[in-house]
Write a protein that holds these residues in place. Structure first.
Motif, PDB file in Angstrom:
ATOM      1  N   TYR A   9       0.824  -1.201   0.000  1.00 50.07           N
ATOM      2  CA  TYR A   9       0.000   0.000   0.000  1.00 50.07           C
ATOM      3  C   TYR A   9       0.863   1.259   0.000  1.00 50.07           C
ATOM      4  N   HIS A  27      -3.967   0.837  -3.742  1.00 45.40           N
ATOM      5  CA  HIS A  27      -4.277   0.530  -2.338  1.00 45.40           C
ATOM      6  C   HIS A  27      -3.630   1.608  -1.476  1.00 45.40           C
ATOM      7  N   VAL A  72      -9.569   0.871  -0.967  1.00 42.91           N
ATOM      8  CA  VAL A  72      -9.409  -0.235  -1.904  1.00 42.91           C
ATOM      9  C   VAL A  72     -10.497  -0.091  -2.955  1.00 42.91           C
TER      10      VAL A  72
END
Length: 195
Positions: free
Chosen positions: A89, A118, A159
């Protein structure tokens, strides 16, 4: 335009962060950055690490933030919830803009999503302006994390719906796509409460 910050930008960034601290104090959020965070030394460290960015308009810096792809030590422990996705991420930290700069948060999110789909972000409970912006961009509240000085922050995660649906399936949550989309649109993940 968004670009990496250089050491020559330090005075402009320090000025923007000073304005942001005053704004926070005036808007019932005196604790998040206090009177001296981020310090010039902290900003320089982020610049040297290559993770501090600036927004420019006509060669004038009008905003700044940190963006880090990879594990963030402040996200290792989460209370009262869980992160949705354990994949790689990007984390957005320390956003600040000049007064009058419009759509800065939108630009930062667009920039970050061009790099990775993400994202994680956190803010102080008293930062109602940032919390509103975060929810408007469909981030999902996940729980409470602790920054380096051990003070709590509300943690959020972004997400895509497709990834959200696949994660529900991985967790063996039997739900049809319409119900999953409804949950996603409400920005609520099972076992977590929207904050």
């Amino acid at each position: 335009m968004i670009r990496k910050a250089g050491e020559e930008d330090i005075d402009a960034l320090d000025n923007i962060y000073s304005q942001a601290r005053r704004f926070m104090i005036e808007n019932n959020n005196p604790e998040q950055w206090g009177n001296d965070h981020p310090s010039k030394e902290f900003i320089l460290e982020k610049i040297r690490d290559g993770v501090q960015f600036v927004s420019e308009n006509d060669k004038e810096i009008d905003g700044t933030f940190s963006f880090i792809i990879g594990e963030d030590e402040t996200y290792q422990l989460i209370d009262d919830g869980e992160f949705i996705d354990s994949s790689l991420y990007g984390t957005i930290h320390s956003l600040a803009k000049k007064k009058g700069r419009e759509h800065f948060f939108d630009d930062v999110i667009s920039f970050a999503l061009e790099k990775i789909s993400h994202l994680r972000i956190d803010t102080h409970r008293d930062n109602s302006i940032m919390r509103k912006l975060i929810f408007e961009k469909n981030f999902i509240y996940c729980g409470i994390i602790y920054v380096l000085d051990h003070s709590p922050r509300l943690a959020y995660e972004y997400v895509t719906f497709e990834r959200y649906l696949s994660l529900l399936k991985e967790k063996n949550i039997d739900i049809d796509a319409n119900e999953a989309e409804k949950l996603y649109q409400q920005r609520v993940f099972p076992k977590n409460e929207q904050v």
